[in-house]
Design an enzyme around this catalytic site. Structure first.
Site, PDB file in Angstrom:
ATOM      1  N   ASP A   1       0.779  -1.234   0.000  1.00 49.52           N
ATOM      2  CA  ASP A   1       0.000   0.000   0.000  1.00 49.52           C
ATOM      3  C   ASP A   1       0.812   1.287   0.000  1.00 49.52           C
ATOM      4  OD1 ASP A   1      -2.250  -1.529  -0.148  1.00 49.52           O
ATOM      5  OD2 ASP A   1      -2.873  -1.246   1.926  1.00 49.52           O
TER       6      ASP A   1
ATOM      7  N   ASP B   1      22.860   2.851  17.695  1.00 47.08           N
ATOM      8  CA  ASP B   1      21.503   3.382  17.564  1.00 47.08           C
ATOM      9  C   ASP B   1      20.671   2.304  16.879  1.00 47.08           C
ATOM     10  OD1 ASP B   1      19.187   4.771  17.157  1.00 47.08           O
ATOM     11  OD2 ASP B   1      20.124   6.507  16.199  1.00 47.08           O
TER      12      ASP B   1
ATOM     13  N   ASN C   1     -10.981  -0.448  -1.174  1.00 43.48           N
ATOM     14  CA  ASN C   1     -11.977  -1.209  -0.439  1.00 43.48           C
ATOM     15  C   ASN C   1     -11.773  -1.176   1.066  1.00 43.48           C
ATOM     16  OD1 ASN C   1      -9.612  -2.737  -1.255  1.00 43.48           O
ATOM     17  ND2 ASN C   1     -10.574  -4.540  -0.344  1.00 43.48           N
ATOM     18  N   TYR C   2     -10.478  -1.123   1.487  1.00 44.33           N
ATOM     19  CA  TYR C   2     -10.175  -1.301   2.904  1.00 44.33           C
ATOM     20  C   TYR C   2     -10.054   0.008   3.661  1.00 44.33           C
ATOM     21  CZ  TYR C   2      -9.749  -6.068   4.286  1.00 44.33           C
ATOM     22  OH  TYR C   2     -10.049  -7.330   4.669  1.00 44.33           O
TER      23      TYR C   2
ATOM     24  N   GLY D   1      -0.634   7.355   3.820  1.00 46.01           N
ATOM     25  CA  GLY D   1      -1.079   8.643   4.360  1.00 46.01           C
ATOM     26  C   GLY D   1      -1.971   9.391   3.379  1.00 46.01           C
TER      27      GLY D   1
ATOM     28  N   GLU E   1      22.905  -7.914  13.662  1.00 47.80           N
ATOM     29  CA  GLU E   1      21.617  -7.788  12.967  1.00 47.80           C
ATOM     30  C   GLU E   1      21.075  -9.151  12.565  1.00 47.80           C
ATOM     31  OE1 GLU E   1      21.833  -3.390  10.874  1.00 47.80           O
ATOM     32  OE2 GLU E   1      22.834  -5.061   9.860  1.00 47.80           O
TER      33      GLU E   1
ATOM     34  N   LEU F   1      13.328   3.378  19.068  1.00 46.62           N
ATOM     35  CA  LEU F   1      13.512   3.728  20.473  1.00 46.62           C
ATOM     36  C   LEU F   1      14.919   4.271  20.675  1.00 46.62           C
ATOM     37  CD1 LEU F   1      11.849   0.532  21.937  1.00 46.62           C
ATOM     38  CD2 LEU F   1      11.144   2.833  22.582  1.00 46.62           C
TER      39      LEU F   1
HETATM   40 CA   LIG Z   1      22.723  -3.160   8.554  1.00 47.31          CA
HETATM   41 CA   LIG Z   2      17.311   4.080  18.301  1.00 47.13          CA
HETATM   42 CU   LIG Z   3      -8.855  -8.612   5.048  1.00 54.37          CU
END
Ligand SMILES: [Ca+2]
Ligand SMILES: [Ca+2]
Ligand SMILES: [Cu+2]
Ligand SMILES: [Ca+2]
Ligand SMILES: [Ca+2]
Ligand SMILES: [Cu+2]
Lengths: 679, 679
Positions: free
Chosen positions: B336, B624, B420-421, B342, B522, B480
Site C-alpha cells: 500500500d 543506535d 476497499n479497505y 497517508g 543484525e 527507540l
Molecule cells: Ca545493517
Molecule cells: Ca534508536
Molecule cells: Cu482482510
C-alpha cells in the site's frame, strides 16, 4: 431505558443458573447443622480436627434437564445445593447434594460419584480455623522462639509484627501438609517487603498440638530448627541482617493532589441494557449470570436475537508457577480455584473499576465461614464506548459515502482480589455477534528477599526485594452450542500451493489456499501450546448458512503464556489443562470444571485431572462440544511492577466470533449505524 | 485546559518534523515547474508520456543534525522537500531534494544515492492521468467491443456501468505493466459485486495508443481476445451468465431508525492535552507528529517526563497477499505505501471514528495532482477512558485499603481509506509510560466471481461472490532511543531447570529460571516469524536503574499473521520485512523506510529490499537501534464480512513498555490516583 430494549422482556427461566440466595444458604447450613451424624461445628474458627461445613454453592442441574425446561416446556429442574464438609473426625472430605430448595430436607454424599476417589482430609483448603491456629503457632513457636533475632534483624515488636505469606503446594507428595511461610514487613503491600526469614511448618496433623517447625531459613542459610538458628546467631556464626527502616514503596496513596478529571462516559439517553435478578438484556443479547465461589464469574444461555450461541462461558482456573532460590517460592504453584476465585470478588470501585454509571450487583456467598456473606457491588455491568469504530468505510472511488458504527459493547465484570493479585475478568458482548472473555492481572507481585544468587529467578525491584519470575495461566470453559448441541470442530488455515497460471503457459505461482479440516476425536482436538495449530478454530453446526457454509463460531485466542510445567513433574496433572491452547471435549455433566477445590492441596493426586477428559479419546464428530481455552502471560517482574503491576499488556483472552453463522454482519441492524451521503 | 498541564509548555522545535505547509508545497511545485530542463506537465491529467511531478513531501533532516538541534543547542537543520518526478520523456523516475524552505531555489537529483539503482518508469504508481487514459481505454476497447455480452450478462448500459478493480503486481517480471481488471456492478460497495468478467490490459508503453487487451476471462473461461469472446459467445460456445438484479447488500445505509444513543465520553473539566502546530502535550507525555503521504502516520521525539524514549514511531507498510483462481486476484499482492498510506487519510467522522470531543487536525498533501490538497479533520487526538483500571488493588489480608487508577490514555489516530479497505491506526500513550501502536482493518473485502472451483480460495459470502483468502501484514518502525542513541538488544525468557531442594536431600524439582541474552548482530536479531523467539524483547541502555538493571523498553507484539510468501518467490524481496516478527537494525539515515513507493510496480527488483538492511550483519552491541515490527492477521472472509469487515479481532499491534527503565511505576504520580482507606 431506551427504545433499544423495546419488545425485549425479562423472564425467570435464567433463575435455574442463579446462585443461591441468602436465605437458601442459611437453610442449607441449618439443615446440615441439624444432621447429627455429620456433627458439624458451628464455630467460624472450627479446629481442623472438627467437622467444618466449608462451602455451600448452587449445584447446577444436568444440562439436558435445563434445556428441556428452557426449550421444550419441560419441568423446572430441581434446585439443589452442593455442600462441602471437611471432616476432621473422619479424616476425609465429603461433598453432598442437598435438596429441595427452598426448605431442604435431603442430603446425599456424592464424593465418590463425582471424583471416583475418596478425598483425604489434607486435600482441603486451609480454613480460617486452621489459619487462626497457624498464626497462633507462628506467634508462639516462631516469633516467640527467635524474638531477639527478629528484633535485631527486622525491628520486630508486638506492634511492628511480620506478616506471613505461604508457599504452595505444601510438600512434595500426597498427604503432605507442610508449608513454607515467608515473612514480610507489616506495611501496605507487604508482599513486596520480604525480610529474608522463612520457616517450614508441618501442620499435617489435624491436631494442632502436633504441629512443628521443621526448617528455618535466615538470610539465605538453612537451619534444622529455630534452636539451632538461635545458637548459631548468638555464637556469631550467622551472617546477620541489620534492621534498617525502609521506604513505604508499597503504598498506593496518591503522591499528588488530583489536578482534574479524565474523561467520563455517560449514558446519554439512559441505559440500553437491563438487569433483573440474574438476567441481562442488551440490544440483541441476553444471558443469565452467576458467580461460583470457587471458579468465579460465569454466564449461561447466551443468546443473540433469541438464538442460543453458548450454554456456558465461565472462568475455570488461574494458576501460576514461580521460580526462586528461597524455599517459600521455589516450589510454588498457585491453583486459585482451590482457594476460591469467586470468593474474592470484592467490591468494585465506581469510577476506577467500573464507570460511575455502571449497574452494580451484590452477590452472596457461603464459604469458609458460618454465615451467608453479602458482597456489595461485586459485579458490574455497563455499556462501554470503546472509542474505536466497530466498522467504517469511506468511499472515494466512483462514489462518495460514509457508513460506520461506534463500537459500543456491554461489559460484564468481576474482580478477584486474591491475596497479592487482582485479576480483572471481563465478558464483552459486541453488536457484531461476538463475545469476548478477557482477563487482566494487577495488584502486587510476590517477592522474595534478595540475595546474590537469586537474580537468576527475577529482577531486583526494590530494596532487598526480588520480583520472582512466574507464569500466569488462565482457563476458560466455552460451551458453545451452535444451533443445538450437536456440533463439530473445524479448523481453517492457509497454505501456499504451486499453481500454473492459466493465461501464461509454463508459468507457475505460489498462491495461498484455504485448508479446512474436521478434527474428529478429542485426541486430535487437544491443541498443545508447543505445537503449530491451525489459525482458525471453529465450533460448527452441520446446518449451513445461506451460502452453503457450516454455521460456526470461531475461537480466537490471544495469549502470551510462558512454558507450561513439564508433564513428567508430579504436580503437573493438577494443572494439565494448561498443556492446551484449546482442547475440545465431548460434554459431560460429570466434567463440569477443569480443576477442583482439591487440586492445590493434593496436587500430586488431583481430584480433577483435566487430561483425563481427553484420555478416552471420544469421537467429537456430532456431539455436544466444550472448548477449554487457556491463555495467560509470562511475568518477569521489573521495577515498574512496584507498587502494582499495570493491566496494560498483562492479560489474555478469547473472542468468540460468528463465522458464516449469519448470512451477513448482524451489526447492520444496529441502532447506532451512521450513514453520510453528501448530495 | 486543566491544571494537569500546568508548567508544561509547547515549543517550536518539533516543527523540524512537521509536514510541509500548504504554501511550502506550492512553492516547491512552482519551483519545480520553473526548472525548464525538467519540463514538467502542469496538467492534473498529464499523460504517462509526459513528465509528472507526482509527489512533494517533507525530506526528513539527518537524525544527528536534528538531535544536535533538539539537545545541544545546534542550528536548526535546513528544511528540505523531496520531489518525485515520473519522467515519461526520459522513461525513468527521479527523486529530488529541493531547498531551502521557504522559497526554494535549489534541487538535486538523489535517486541513485537513495536507491543505488536507476528507477525505470514502469516502477511508478499509476497516476490519475494514467487512470483516466485506462478508463477511456476500457470504455472504448473493452466495453465498446463486447457491449452485447455485457448487456445480456450484467445489465450493462451507459447509466449502469461496471467498475474496475485492479490486480497487482502488473505482470510477472521487471518492466511488465499489464494489469488484470476485474469488473464489478456499479453499486455501493462494488468490491463485493463481482460479475465474472476480467481483462488483461497491457499498458507497458507510456504511449496509451500502444495499449492493448491481451486476454479476457468470462465466466471462468479464458479468451485470447475480446474478438474471440464475441465470436464464441455469438456461436453459443460460451457458458453464458444471465443477468439478474441483485440485492443491494453492499450498502451501509442503516436498516432501522436510531432508537437511541450509546454511551458518550466527555472531558469533565476540559482537556488534559494540548495540540499546537504538530506538537502534542499530554500529562507527562510530549511528541511531535506528521503524516507522510506514502507511509502514513508518524510521531517523533516521544518524551515522558521530558526524557526522550523514542525518536520515531511510524507506520511503514501494509501488505496483503491474495489467493484466487481468477486471474485478477490470483497473483495479487498489495503493497500500500506504493499507492500511499497517508494519502488516503480521509476525514474522521465525529462520534464514530473519534469521540465528539476529540481534537481534529487538518493535513495538507501534494500527491498525484497539481495543487495542494487539504484533508479536513484527518487526524484526531483525544483522551480516552478505556473503561478498565490501569491498576488496582484491594487488600483484605492484614489491612483494608484500596488503591487504583482509571486507565485514561491519549489516542492519536488516522484512518487510511484505501480503496476497499479502511485501516485504523492508533498510537496510544499510557500513564504507566507505555506507548502502543495498533492497527485494525475494516471496510470492504476484495472478492471475485464465484465459480465451482474457487471455494478452495475462500468462502462464498454473497450471491455469486467469493471472499478471497488473504493475509494482512503491517510493518511499524520503532526507533527507540533509550537514554540516548547507544543501545543494545536484549531478550528475556524462562526455562525450567532441574534444581535440588536444599532442605530435602536427594529431592529435585523443575523450577522456572530467567534466561537473559544479548543479541549482538543484525543477523541474530532478525527474529523470523516461523521460529521460536524469546518472549521478552528489549531495547536497552547500558545505564542501569536504581536496582542495577539495564534500563529498557520492551516490545510486546500482538499478531495473528498468516504465512508469509515463500522467500524463493520473485516478488518476496519487495516485502521481505514480513519475514520477521521483529528485526533490529543499526540506524542509518539511508534506511528510512522498510519499503518504497516503487515496490509495488517493480516488485521483482524492489527499490527497497528490507532484508538488505540486515544483509551486512552489522554489530548492534552499542548502536543506535531501530526495531521493525510486523503484525497482522490471516483473513478468511466469511458472510459476516458483508457488507464490512468489523474491527473486533481483526488487528494487531505492539506495546512499548518500560522494563526497569524507571525505579517504580510512574503512574504512581498520576493525578488520577484513587485511594480509599476505611478508618
Ligand atoms: Ca545493517
Ligand atoms: Ca534508536
Ligand atoms: Cu482482510
Ligand atoms: Ca472424553
Ligand atoms: Ca456445546
Ligand atoms: Cu504476575
Amino acid at each position: 431505558f431506551q427504545d433499544a430494549l423495546k419488545g425485549k422482556k425479562h423472564d425467570d427461566k435464567g433463575l435455574v443458573f442463579a446462585d443461591l440466595t441468602s436465605e437458601e444458604y442459611t437453610q442449607v447450613r441449618d439443615y446440615m447443622w441439624s444432621v447429627s451424624a455429620l456433627n458439624i461445628s458451628r464455630s467460624v474458627f472450627a479446629q481442623p480436627s472438627e467437622n467444618v461445613l466449608f462451602l455451600i454453592e448452587l449445584h447446577l442441574p444436568p444440562k439436558s434437564e435445563v434445556l428441556r425446561y428452557l426449550d421444550k416446556g419441560g419441568p423446572r429442574p430441581r434446585r439443589e445445593a452442593k455442600a462441602v464438609v471437611f471432616s476432621g473426625s473422619k479424616q476425609s472430605i465429603s461433598e453432598y447434594i442437598v435438596w429441595p430448595l427452598p426448605n431442604p430436607d435431603h442430603h446425599q454424599d456424592v464424593t465418590l460419584k463425582t471424583y471416583n476417589q475418596e478425598l483425604h482430609i489434607n486435600a482441603r483448603t486451609v480454613t480460617i480455623g486452621e489459619y487462626v491456629a497457624l498464626f497462633k503457632f507462628v506467634h508462639k513457636e516462631v516469633f516467640g522462639k527467635v524474638k531477639t533475632i527478629l528484633e535485631e534483624s527486622f525491628g520486630y515488636s508486638e506492634s511492628n509484627t511480620l506478616n506471613p505469606f505461604e508457599g504452595m503446594p505444601r510438600g512434595i507428595q500426597s498427604g503432605d501438609r507442610q508449608t513454607w511461610f515467608s515473612f514480610f514487613r507489616d506495611r501496605s503491600g507487604f508482599y513486596i517487603h520480604p525480610v529474608g526469614f522463612e520457616v517450614l511448618i508441618n501442620h499435617r496433623d489435624t491436631k494442632s498440638s502436633m504441629w512443628k517447625v521443621e526448617k528455618a531459613l535466615y538470610n539465605g542459610e538453612y537451619f534444622a530448627s529455630l534452636e539451632e538458628l538461635n545458637e548459631k546467631y548468638a555464637a556469631g556464626k550467622v551472617k546477620k541482617i541489620r534492621y534498617k527502616e525502609s521506604r513505604d514503596y508499597g503504598s498506593l496513596k496518591p503522591r499528588h493532589k488530583p489536578t482534574g478529571f479524565g474523561p467520563l462516559q455517560y449514558d446519554v439517553q439512559g441505559k440500553r441494557y437491563s438487569v433483573r435478578n440474574n438476567q441481562v438484556l442488551y440490544l440483541d443479547w441476553s444471558f443469565a449470570f452467576g458467580l461460583s465461589s470457587l471458579t468465579g464469574m460465569r454466564v449461561f444461555d447466551i443468546r443473540f436475537k433469541g438464538e442460543r450461541i453458548a450454554y456456558e462461558l465461565s472462568v475455570q482456573e488461574a494458576m501460576s508457577v514461580y521460580g526462586s532460590v528461597t524455599p517459600g517460592m521455589m516450589l510454588t504453584k498457585f491453583i486459585d480455584s482451590s482457594i476460591g476465585i469467586g470468593r474474592f470478588a470484592h467490591e468494585l470501585v465506581r469510577g476506577v473499576d467500573c464507570p460511575y454509571t455502571a449497574t452494580f450487583v451484590d452477590t452472596y456467598r457461603y464459604i469458609d465461614t458460618n454465615f451467608t456473606q453479602r458482597f456489595r457491588n461485586s459485579i458490574c455491568i455497563f455499556e462501554h464506548n470503546t472509542g474505536r469504530p466497530l466498522r467504517r468505510h469511506f468511499s472515494d472511488f466512483f462514489s462518495n459515502s460514509y457508513g460506520g458504527l461506534a463500537n459500543n459493547v456491554l461489559v460484564f465484570r468481576t474482580i478477584t482480589a486474591i491475596g497479592n493479585y487482582d485479576y480483572m475478568w471481563d465478558f464483552m458482548f459486541y453488536q457484531s455477534g461476538s463475545v469476548e472473555a478477557k482477563v487482566h492481572a494487577t495488584g502486587y507481585i510476590s517477592s522474595s528477599y534478595k540475595t546474590e544468587d537469586n537474580l537468576r529467578y527475577g529482577h531486583q525491584v526494590a530494596e532487598n526485594t526480588l520480583g520472582n519470575i512466574h507464569t500466569h495461566f488462565i482457563n476458560f470453559k466455552v460451551d458453545l452450542d451452535v444451533l443445538g448441541r450437536k456440533n463439530m470442530f473445524l479448523t481453517k488455515d492457509m497454505e501456499f500451493v504451486n499453481v500454473s497460471l492459466p493465461w501464461i503457459p509454463g508459468e507457475y505461482a505460489q498462491i495461498p489456499r484455504l485448508v479446512e479440516r474436521q478434527l474428529k476425536t478429542e485426541g486430535e482436538a487437544a491443541l498443545r501450546y508447543d505445537t503449530k495449530t491451525a489459525r482458525y478454530l471453529h465450533i460448527a453446526s452441520n446446518l449451513t448458512n445461506r451460502w452453503g457454509h457450516p454455521r460456526s463460531y470461531r475461537l480466537q485466542v490471544a495469549s502470551f503464556t510462558g512454558d507450561h510445567l513439564p508433564e513428567a513433574v508430579p504436580e503437573e496433572r493438577a494443572m494439565s489443562w494448561a498443556r492446551y491452547k484449546v482442547a475440545i471435549t465431548k460434554y459431560k455433566d460429570e466434567e463440569q470444571t477443569s480443576s477442583s477445590l482439591y487440586n492445590q492441596n493434593n496436587i500430586w493426586s488431583p481430584a480433577v485431572d483435566f487430561s483425563q477428559f481427553i484420555e478416552d479419546n471420544e469421537n467429537i464428530e456430532s456431539e455436544d462440544l466444550v472448548a477449554w481455552v487457556t491463555t495467560g502471560f509470562l511475568h518477569i517482574p521489573h521495577a515498574e511492577d512496584i507498587p502494582n503491576t499495570v493491566s496494560v499488556g498483562n492479560g489474555g483472552g478469547v473472542i468468540l466470533r460468528p463465522h458464516n453463522y449469519f448470512d451477513e454482519d448482524p451489526s447492520m441492524n444496529s441502532p447506532d449505524s451512521v450513514y453520510i451521503h453528501p448530495s
